[in-house]
Scaffold this motif. Structure first.
Motif, short mmCIF file in Angstrom:
data_model
loop_
_atom_site.label_atom_id
_atom_site.label_comp_id
_atom_site.label_asym_id
_atom_site.label_seq_id
_atom_site.Cartn_x
_atom_site.Cartn_y
_atom_site.Cartn_z
N GLY A 256 -5.62 8.83 -0.95
CA GLY A 256 -5.91 8.04 -1.77
C GLY A 256 -6.72 7.73 -0.76
O GLY A 256 -7.61 7.35 -0.19
N GLU B 196 -8.32 3.44 1.02
CA GLU B 196 -8.28 2.25 0.72
C GLU B 196 -8.71 1.37 0.33
O GLU B 196 -9.87 1.31 0.49
N ALA C 84 -1.00 8.81 2.85
CA ALA C 84 -1.83 7.89 3.53
C ALA C 84 -3.58 8.01 2.90
O ALA C 84 -5.05 7.47 2.65
N THR C 85 -3.40 10.11 3.36
CA THR C 85 -4.92 10.41 3.01
C THR C 85 -5.32 11.05 2.00
O THR C 85 -5.95 11.42 1.67
N PRO D 197 0.92 -1.12 -0.55
CA PRO D 197 0.00 0.15 0.15
C PRO D 197 0.68 1.15 -0.10
O PRO D 197 1.57 1.68 0.91
N ARG E 95 -5.20 -2.05 -0.65
CA ARG E 95 -3.51 -0.95 -0.94
C ARG E 95 -4.53 0.59 -1.46
O ARG E 95 -5.72 0.73 -1.80
N THR E 96 -3.53 1.33 -1.31
CA THR E 96 -4.56 2.53 -1.63
C THR E 96 -3.77 3.23 -3.17
O THR E 96 -3.35 2.56 -3.53
#
Length: 99
Positions: A19, A21, A16-17, A7, A30-31
């Motif tokens: 995309g 999840e 992480a933010t 990911p 997976r992001t």
């Protein structure tokens, strides 16, 4: 970008933010980047896939031919040179230059 099993943003809250999840049935998610999310919403006909693939292959062949002619080198060497340049540029853009 992360791979199928890696990911994006696994240890990076900012990335992480960026995309979404995906839930893969209890497995690691997976992001997806906003661009990847847009691609998931697109639907192409078989003809559109063929047209896009043909255009991409023609561009790639033209680039290799042009490089081979300019450098007076065989097509295989020109293709290898282009591939290495792209790998080096991708690594540099990710902040991990290989040189």
């Amino acid at each position: 970008m992360g791979g199928e099993d890696h990911p994006v943003g696994a240890g990076d809250p900012q990335r992480a933010t960026a995309g979404v999840e995906l839930d893969r049935g209890g497995r690691h998610g997976r992001t997806l980047s906003p661009r990847q999310q847009g691609l998931l919403r697109e639907q192409w006909t078989a003809e559109e896939v063929d047209l896009r693939l043909t255009a991409a292959m023609r561009r790639a062949c033209d680039e290799v031919r042009e490089r081979a002619a300019r450098a007076d080198r065989p097509l295989r060497d020109a293709a290898f040179d282009l591939a290495l340049e792209r790998l080096l540029e991708a690594a540099r853009l990710r902040g991990r230059p290989l040189r």
